[in-house]
Design an enzyme around this catalytic site. Structure first.
Site, PDB file in Angstrom:
ATOM      1  N   PRO A  87    -101.947 -39.515  -9.866  1.00  0.00           N
ATOM      2  CG  PRO A  87    -103.916 -39.103  -9.113  1.00  0.00           C
ATOM      3  CD  PRO A  87    -102.728 -38.423  -9.335  1.00  0.00           C
ATOM      4  CB  CYS A  88    -100.290 -44.031 -12.706  1.00  0.00           C
ATOM      5  SG  CYS A  88    -100.869 -45.501 -11.698  1.00  0.00           S
TER       6      CYS A  88
END
Length: 434
Positions: free
Chosen positions: A131-132
């Site tokens: 997840p960025c």
């Protein structure tokens, strides 16, 4: 918002331990210049053959989403076996199981609870895009202070436990400059300490066949010292219009409320909206309810309603009655030539999409999301079109709601970039002979 705050503030003994380890490493970093891997100047990756097409590649993915990496193998027609995959989103599991062959026992939900040691020596490549949001330029950028920012460590753990021949880690380009580069320095060092020859570079999907501006860091780790350069860009042969469906249900057209919001003077001056632009703005998964991003205007037709009573172009959106079709006056206003954000000629229609984001189901304005026009009406992109702009062929089955489909497309990796990398590295040389 409550969910986002929970993700950021989530704590456990394991998360706390990881944060402490990372903080200590960050404070002890020795200054060094980590340069990106160059692009290849040799034969184009499109012309490169696979050396061992008979081999089977054993794949393990984490943060698997809807399986962009797996779909790349399907498109390439390569023999492969999915050894494990997982995602915390139950809707992603629905989509994944509808499109790929995997045993229930080889699927995990939370990577923090996933023990990958039983797959040691059984996986040729491990792939994941953690997840960025913790590093994204449009997020809070809390990095490792965000619980989601520690998930790359879980990716590294899976690599350590499985010992693949190659790994591929994908993330937003903001990861490279977060915390003045220290964040990437820590990640890079951890990958090297696992015993891998690390390569990385930012690649844009519009350089690899997909008309969408989407820049991401692609980090490869090779178990053996490897001479590798990233695939060179190719000429873009398609426009966004080439990815649109021939027939569009009316639910994908903006109602009058949305049209007025998109075409308002304030939105256009701030470049939140774009109609018939040259470059597609970023898609978000919440494109369904807010009007941000790209719009394309289709010529007027007999299907267009004519509301001659509508004279106002600066308005309060909540007071506007919702209708699907533009009034004649709104249509003329939208198509007025010579403005900064759009032109009337078909030659100026949006060619390259803005990046698709996981929040596009809320429908942001045209400067953020992507919109098109048809028969005199402005509409949002369909889930199928979003998937096409991520490199998924129509063989990919959509088995979830529109909202979930938008989220899944926006969170995915562009398949065509993966294909370019797989060809450049000749992935078949890492497979096994059955």
């Amino acid at each position: 918002m409550a969910t986002i705050i929970k993700d950021i503030q989530e704590e456990s003994d394991k998360i706390t331990k990881v944060k402490r380890i990372i903080k200590n490493r960050s404070e002890k970093l020795e200054k060094k210049n980590i340069l990106p891997t160059p692009l290849s100047e040799d034969v184009s990756w499109k012309e490169l053959p696979f050396s061992h097409p008979e081999n089977t590649i054993r794949i393990g993915t984490v943060f698997s989403g809807i399986g962009a990496f797996e779909h790349a193998f399907q498109r390439l027609g390569l023999k492969h076996q999915i050894m494990f995959a997982g995602d915390i989103d139950a809707k992603c599991k629905e989509s994944y199981f509808a499109n790929y062959k995997i045993n229930e026992d080889d699927w995990f939900t939370d990577i923090r609870d996933f023990d990958a040691r039983k797959y040691v020596g059984k996986v040729d490549i491990v792939v994941g895009g953690a997840p960025c949001q913790a590093f994204s330029m449009v997020g809070h950028r809390l990095g490792f202070e965000d619980a989601r920012g520690t998930l790359f460590y879980e990716f590294a753990r899976v690599v350590k436990e499985t010992q693949p021949k190659v790994f591929l880690f994908e993330n937003v380009r903001g990861l490279l400059n977060h915390d003045k580069g220290r964040t990437w320095h820590v990640i890079h060092d951890i990958f090297e300490e696992l015993g891998y020859d690390v390569k990385f570079r930012v690649l844009n999907s519009c350089d690899y066949g997909i008309p969408q501006h989407r820049e991401r860091v692609y980090c490869l780790g090779f178990k053996k010292k490897t001479k590798f350069e990233y695939p060179a860009p190719i000429e873009l042969e398609y426009r966004m219009y080439d990815f649109l469906e021939d027939f569009i249900d009316t639910k994908y057209f903006l109602r009058e409320k949305g049209v007025k919001f998109v075409t308002s003077h304030k939105n256009r001056m701030k470049s939140y909206t774009q109609i018939n632009g040259d470059i597609q703005l970023c898609q978000k998964r919440n494109q369904q309810f807010n009007w941000h991003g790209d719009f394309v205007f289709h010529p007027d037709s007999e299907l267009t309603e004519h509301d001659t009573d509508f004279d106002e172009f600066i308005f309060d959106v909540k007071d506007v009655e919702e209708k699907y079709y533009l009034s004649e006056k709104v249509a003329k206003y939208v198509l007025a030539g010579g403005t900064k954000n759009f032109k009337t000629s078909t030659e100026t229609d949006l060619d390259v999409a803005r990046p698709l984001l996981q929040s596009m189901h809320k429908m942001h304005r045209a400067g953020v999301d992507n919109y098109v026009t048809h028969k005199g009406r402005i509409r949002k992109l369909t889930p199928r079109e979003c998937l096409r702009l991520m490199g998924f062929k129509d063989t990919f089955k959509i088995v979830v709601s529109d909202t979930s489909a938008y989220q899944q497309a926006g969170n995915s990796i562009v398949v065509d970039v993966l294909i370019a990398i797989l060809k450049q590295m000749d992935i078949t040389q890492y497979g096994i002979t059955e």
